[in-house]
Design an enzyme around this catalytic site. Structure first.
Site: not given
Length: 386
Positions: A108-110
């Protein structure tokens, strides 16, 4: 109606019965082999963009994790598999995950992105890196590939990436506060010493055959032979070969559909177009560069497609002034081509908004293909001859 037919509920006319029975049921990337040339796992899989090249090279996917329910629909339509236990990687102990040669994860990059809150490891999504770490600690595969947004490189003054690299290189463990949410097994594995040669590179998708900028960071690790000294430079050299030997430029016009009737329904409304122009003018007056981006068939490439594209399409609008129309958003098949997915990749099992979100969150497949080719060779992993 198909769901009704599947459940045996209600009456369906003979004509509709025949129409349902004639629907295509091909799963284009289904892999029925019992064993591949090598085995890999697909973590935070999205719609399978990282999986496609590794499967093409002969790998057999033995485990998948993806928690988004809409992404799982598209994943199942293309690979014939649905992640178990809701696709939540934290619900599996490392021993429940099959042995594998390669670990793949677009984690996950958020927590690190410009569009997110940039909280890094303080964000629950940021701690998903440590779920990867605990699996590496337990299975010690021959190689791994991690993908994330370019902003990871500069997050927290570069300290976040330094921590990740130090852990993967076996140079340090991480001091993570006890109030940060993490599985017990992940926390217990924090001090594990790894013996991987590891390095990273920021690559642009537009250099590998798709006409969008899309800069992403790719971290590759290859297990050293027992007793061999660290040689992280070989991974940097591997990225050098990728940059030198796999570059390809494709103009935007090559992926655009030239059909006025087909594109009509994707033309944005007068209100939305007016809003885009007014917002850009306000931003310009305030010294900001934010606003819509307009492209046409003469453009070499376009902006990066993001997960928010479904909202208003502002980052990639296609000019239609020659047709006397407002600009339009990308067609679903154009979004697929913009990320380099094969034409046979199924895109009609979820709504348009979800599809845009899925492609905006996905990887550029040609970049992964280039990395896979050199990474598997560097790790001496046998691949299918094609």
């Amino acid at each position: 109606m198909v769901k009704q037919w599947e459940r045996g509920c209600g009456r369906i006319s003979p004509t509709k019965q025949r129409a349902i029975e004639n629907l295509p049921d091909t799963i284009p990337f289904k892999d029925d082999r019992k064993k591949g040339s090598f085995q890999f796992i697909d973590l935070f899989a999205g719609i399978g963009g990282i999986r496609i090249p590794f499967q093409k090279f002969g790998g057999k996917c033995v485990f998948t994790a993806e928690i988004d329910k809409h992404s799982k629909v598209t994943y199942a339509a293309n690979f014939g598999e649905v992640p178990q236990r809701n696709g939540d990687i934290t619900k599996f102990t490392a021993s429940e995950i099959p042995d594998h040669d390669v670990l793949l994860a677009g984690f996950p990059c958020q927590a690190f992105s410009q569009a997110g809150r940039k909280q890094g490891f303080l964000d629950t999504r940021g701690t998903m890196f440590f779920e990867i770490q605990r699996i590496l600690a337990a299975h010690h595969p021959k190689a791994f590939l991690l993908e994330n947004v370019k902003q990871l490189k500069g997050h927290n003054g570069g300290d976040t990436l330094k921590t990740i690299m130090a852990i993967l290189r076996g140079e340090a463990s991480a001091e993570i506060p006890s109030d940060v949410m993490m599985s017990e097994e992940a926390r217990a594995s924090l001090g594990t010493h790894f013996d991987y040669d590891v390095d990273f590179e920021v690559l642009r998708a537009r250099d590998f055959g798709v006409p969008q900028i899309r800069e992403r960071i790719y971290i590759v690790g290859i297990r050293r032979d027992k007793g061999a000294p660290a040689n992280h430079e070989r991974i940097k050299e591997m990225f050098g070969r990728i940059i030198e030997n796999y570059q390809l430029k494709v103009p935007l016009k090559d992926i655009l559909v030239d059909d006025p009737e087909r594109t009509r329904d994707f033309t944005i409304s007068d209100n939305l177009w007016t809003g885009h122009k007014e917002r850009k003018e306000r931003n310009r007056a305030n010294g900001k560069g934010f606003g819509y981006s307009l492209f046409d068939r003469t453009s070499e490439y376009c902006s990066t497609m993001s997960a928010r594209y479904y909202k208003d399409g502002s980052e990639i609008l296609i000019d239609q002034s020659d047709l006397g129309r407002n600009p339009r958003k990308l067609l679903p098949e154009e979004a697929r081509a913009l990320q380099g997915f094969p034409e046979e990749f199924v895109i009609d099992r979820v709504g348009r908004s979800q599809l845009y979100k899925q492609f905006g969150n996905s990887v550029a497949v040609p970049v992964i293909r280039a990395i896979a080719s050199e990474m598997l060779r560097e790790a001496n992993i046998r691949t299918r001859k094609t």
